[in-house]
Structure formats: structure tokens, C-alpha cells
Design a protein around this motif. Structure first.
Motif, short mmCIF file in Angstrom:
data_model
loop_
_atom_site.label_atom_id
_atom_site.label_comp_id
_atom_site.label_asym_id
_atom_site.label_seq_id
_atom_site.Cartn_x
_atom_site.Cartn_y
_atom_site.Cartn_z
N UNK A 1 0.85 -1.19 0.00
CA UNK A 1 0.00 0.00 0.00
C UNK A 1 0.88 1.25 0.00
N UNK A 2 0.66 2.17 -0.93
CA UNK A 2 1.49 3.38 -0.96
C UNK A 2 1.39 4.17 0.34
N UNK B 1 7.62 11.91 4.66
CA UNK B 1 8.51 12.79 5.42
C UNK B 1 8.74 14.11 4.69
N UNK B 2 8.54 15.22 5.43
CA UNK B 2 8.82 16.56 4.92
C UNK B 2 9.45 17.38 6.04
N UNK B 3 10.50 18.11 5.72
CA UNK B 3 11.16 18.91 6.74
C UNK B 3 10.23 19.96 7.31
N UNK C 1 8.81 11.09 14.04
CA UNK C 1 9.61 10.04 13.42
C UNK C 1 8.85 9.13 12.50
N UNK C 2 7.52 9.03 12.68
CA UNK C 2 6.71 8.13 11.86
C UNK C 2 6.86 8.37 10.36
N UNK C 3 6.78 9.63 9.88
CA UNK C 3 6.93 9.86 8.44
C UNK C 3 8.26 9.37 7.88
N UNK D 1 8.47 6.50 5.09
CA UNK D 1 9.05 6.85 3.80
C UNK D 1 10.20 5.94 3.44
N UNK D 2 11.04 5.62 4.41
CA UNK D 2 12.21 4.78 4.11
C UNK D 2 11.84 3.31 3.98
N UNK D 3 10.85 2.86 4.78
CA UNK D 3 10.48 1.44 4.81
C UNK D 3 11.67 0.52 5.08
N UNK D 4 12.59 1.00 5.94
CA UNK D 4 13.73 0.17 6.36
C UNK D 4 13.42 -0.47 7.69
#
Length: 454
Positions: A218-219, A226-228, A363-365, A369-372
Motif C-alpha cells: 500500500x502506498x 517525510x517533509x522537513x 519520526x513516523x513519516x 518513507x524509508x520502509x527500512x
């Protein structure tokens, strides 16, 4: 081999979007049934959200859990906040995290009031007489459980032993022990990384429970990217949510007022809860009992007993500490004792849990975003090892006050010792649930107290 009709239905069925109202009702229900500590609470969420409701996939659930495991704070409450945020943005996270805490707060305020008002009644004294030895056995079990998972070589055993000596023999503050362990892990991880491999992270799995609303592929939703700029606003909002109540307490009541000191102290405690509630309890004991004298050692044990028997994260024992401290210190005068206790409980709960929400929203975004995979780092592995020694010290502290109620100069309470031994056997040998052990010991204590000890 062809699939059964049921499995085929599960695999092809596309889960519908969950409404905010439906999610709200689930988080409310979870707040009242979340017994069993972090393991039990995470198990309940996995069964409900992954297996039964298909709101989130197994991999995405574990991905979120691994992140929460490396944060300071109650991982189960943070996991609920994370999933609520992922499903319904910021308000979804606030509702999920708050409802995980609020039922426990209300129950503990009521139980704290009963404890203060009627704690000297024979029935209440009898119940707590049986519960206190059980708590000692429960803390020993916690040290054993964490130790068997965390201590995997001689280096980690040495860190645990050093932490125990530091807090037991030299009364070194818990924050210094944590920072020292982190420094050892940071340096050791560079020169001998194999000695600082963690064993507590949750790994992936091949299990599948069918399609989920938030599935593996799921996208990432727009609000979770994540956005600064978004991070900056979260940091500003978090700073204001801390500064406004703290500034109000400081300006209206003064720096030395009990409520102001509670706000500052529990902010520090919230940032030191690596390893769960049992790890931070010694720090709370050092501050609340030894330094500030908000409550007595016996009351601290009783508060942990109440925390073990109520839903919600175990760290909610801070609400009991706040209520008793606010009540005993008459923060609003002798004519408003109950109000003082309630406000103090709310203050410490606010400052204890505010960082947990901020860690998820900030930290969630990045995690989504990384999905690591999020692994335990060497410093966190060393901290976990140190936590084992600290918890062992806590068990000795409880055992001392339970078995020698008048101090070492007094006699040993052999009845309490037998209850503690029975509780330990039930936990270690028969794998009994904590709530069942507490209930059984409470009944035994009440019977003994009414028949022989009153």
C-alpha cells in the motif's frame, strides 16, 4: 492443491476503508481491555488489527513495532498511536494514544482515592498484605525475562552487573547509568560490534492473514510522507505543548512547588524509559521517594500493585505517584485534598506521555518513507543490559520492605516470604498470568490478615 473457499475469500476480499468512528470505538474498547503488560497489549492489537479486522498487514505492523521498540516510552501505547496516525492522520494518532491511557488514568485516580481514604481498613490492609509479596516475585520475573533476552554474552552480563553495583552500592542516579551504558555501547559497537548485538527486536515473518487495508505494498499516504516543513511544525507544536503548562506552573506556583517539580521530573522520566516501565521505576523511586518524599516506600509498592491490576501501560503507576504526592503535600490546601490529588495525577500523566506522541508524529513519516527495518543499535543494546541490573535492584528494594517491614533490626515476615515464594513458583514454573497471581495472593492475604494478623 486448491484453496478452500474460506481461504480464497480471505485472499481476494478487499478490505474497506475504516471510518474514524469505527476506529474510535475500537481504540476505546482497547483502552479498557489492555491488560497483561506490553506483551499482552501488543498481542491483543495484533490479533484484532492484523488477524481479525485486516486493518494493517503483518509486515507493516512489525515495521511499526520495531520502531516503537527503540523509542523511550511505553511501546504498546506508541504502537497504538502509530497505527491510529497511519490510518487517520494526526487526530487518529491522538485518539488512539489517548484512549490507551485515559481509562487507566480514571481507574487509578479512583483506586488511589480509595487507597488514601480507606487504606487503613482491615479488608484493604489484608488485600495489600498478600499483593506486596506477589509484586516482589513479579519484578524478579521481569528481571529474569528481560535478562534472558538481553544478556547474550559476557560483555552484556558485565554491563548488567556494573549497573546493579552502581545503583545498589553507590546510589548512582539512573540517568547517569543509562548515559554510561550508552557510551559503552557506542564505543564498543565500533570496535567489537559482535558483542553488542541485540536480541529483542521483532523480526519479519512469512505469515499472511490475507489482504489488509494497509497492506505490504500500500502506498504511503500523503500525511505520512517525510517533509522537513512538517517536522518543523511538529517540533514547534510539541515545544508549545510542553512550555505552556510548564510555564504556567512555574509562573503561578513557583519553581519549588510540588506540581512544578512533578512536571519537570516526569518529563525527564519520560525520556529515560528505555526497556519498559520496570526500567524506569527505580528512577521514579529515587525521585519520588528518596529525593522529593512525595510518598513512602510502602506506598510505592502499593502503587505498583494497583498499576499491575489495571488496564493500560504499567508506567501509569505515575498517576498513583502523582495523586498520593499531590494529596499528601496539600497542593491546593487542606480543604481541597482530592482536587490536589487529581490535578497532580493529570499533570504527571501529561508530562509522561507527551514525548511518546511527539516521537511518533515526528519520526513516523521518516519510518514510513524509508520502509527500512529498525534494528537495536549498540548503545541501545548496552542500555538494555544495564536495565537488567537496575531491575534486579528494584526487586531487592521491594523484597527488603516486604520481608523486613520494620527494617533489618526487626523480625522477618515469614508469612510474606511464603506468599512471595508461592507467587514466584506460579509465575516461573506454572506460567500463571500476572493478574491471576495478584488476585490469588490478594485473597490469601485477606484471609490471613482477617483470621490471624488483625
Amino acid at each position: 492443491m486448491s484453496k478452500s473457499p474460506l481461504l480464497a475469500m480471505v485472499d481476494t476480499e478487499s478490505p474497506q476503508q475504516v471510518s474514524f468512528r469505527e476506529a474510535f470505538l475500537f481504540w476505546l474498547k482497547l483502552g479498557f481491555i489492555s491488560f497483561g503488560g506490553p506483551a499482552g497489549q501488543i498481542s491483543i492489537m495484533h490479533q484484532e488489527l492484523v488477524e481479525n479486522r485486516h486493518w494493517i498487514s503483518e509486515q507493516r505492523f512489525l515495521h511499526a513495532l520495531n520502531y516503537c521498540m527503540v523509542l523511550p516510552g511505553p511501546e504498546a501505547q506508541q504502537l497504538a498511536t502509530y497505527i491510529g496516525w497511519l490510518m487517520h492522520r494526526t487526530w487518529g494518532g491522538i485518539v488512539a494514544g489517548a484512549l490507551f491511557v485515559l481509562p487507566s488514568l480514571l481507574v487509578l485516580i479512583a483506586l488511589s482515592w480509595i487507597y488514601i481514604a480507606w487504606g487503613e481498613q482491615p479488608v484493604v490492609m489484608g488485600l495489600f498484605y498478600g499483593i506486596k509479596p506477589a509484586i516482589t516475585a513479579i519484578v524478579v520475573q521481569a528481571a529474569h525475562r528481560i535478562g534472558t533476552r538481553a544478556l547474550r554474552n559476557n560483555t552484556q552480563w558485565a554491563i548488567a552487573a556494573a549497573a546493579f553495583v552502581a545503583i545498589f552500592a553507590f546510589n548512582i542516579p539512573f540517568p547517569i547509568i543509562v548515559l554510561s551504558a550508552a557510551l559503552i555501547g557506542f564505543i564498543g559497537g565500533r570496535f567489537s560490534p559482535e558483542r553488542f548485538k541485540g536480541g529483542g527486536a521483532h523480526s519479519g515473518t512469512d505469515k499472511s492473514y490475507g489482504s489488509a487495508m494497509i497492506d505490504d505494498d500500500t502506498p504511503t499516504p500523503e500525511h505520512a510522507v517525510f517533509k522537513w516543513s512538517r517536522l518543523m511544525w511538529i517540533v514547534i507544536a510539541g515545544a508549545l505543548l510542553w512550555l505552556l503548562p510548564m510555564g504556567t506552573l512555574y509562573l503561578t506556583l513557583g519553581r519549588e512547588d510540588t506540581l512544578t517539580q512533578m512536571g519537570w521530573f516526569f518529563t525527564k522520566a519520560a525520556l529515560l524509559t528505555f526497556g519498559g516501565a520496570y526500567a524506569v521505576l527505580p528512577y521514579i523511586y529515587q525521585g519520588a521517594v528518596v529525593n522529593y518524599h512525595w510518598l513512602t516506600p510502602t506506598q510505592m509498592i502499593d502503587g505498583l500493585a494497583l498499576g499491575e491490576t489495571t488496564p493500560g501501560p504499567l508506567i501509569m503507576v505515575v498517576a498513583f505517584v502523582g495523586f498520593v504526592g499531590g494529596y499528601a503535600n496539600t497542593v491546593f490546601g487542606p480543604e481541597h485534598l482530592f482536587l490536589g490529588g487529581v490535578i497532580a495525577a493529570i499533570v504527571v500523566t501529561w508530562f509522561t506521555f507527551l514525548p511518546s506522541f511527539l516521537f511518533i508524529f515526528a519520526g513516523g513519516p521518516f519510518i514510513e518513507t524509508t520502509h527500512n527495518d529498525i534494528k537495536f543499535t549498540a548503545p541501545l543494546t548496552a542500555i538494555t543490559a544495564a536495565v537488567v541490573g537496575v531491575i534486579l535492584n528494584l526487586a531487592l528494594f521491594f523484597g527488603y520492605h516486604v520481608l523486613w517491614p520494620q527494617g533489618l533490626a526487626g523480625h522477618v515476615d515469614w508469612v510474606a516470604a511464603l506468599i512471595a515464594l508461592a507467587a514466584a513458583m506460579a509465575l516461573f514454573r506454572f506460567k500463571a498470568k500476572v493478574t491471576h497471581v495478584i488476585a490469588g495472593c490478594a485473597i490469601v492475604g485477606l484471609a490471613l490478615h482477617l483470621l490471624f494478623l488483625s
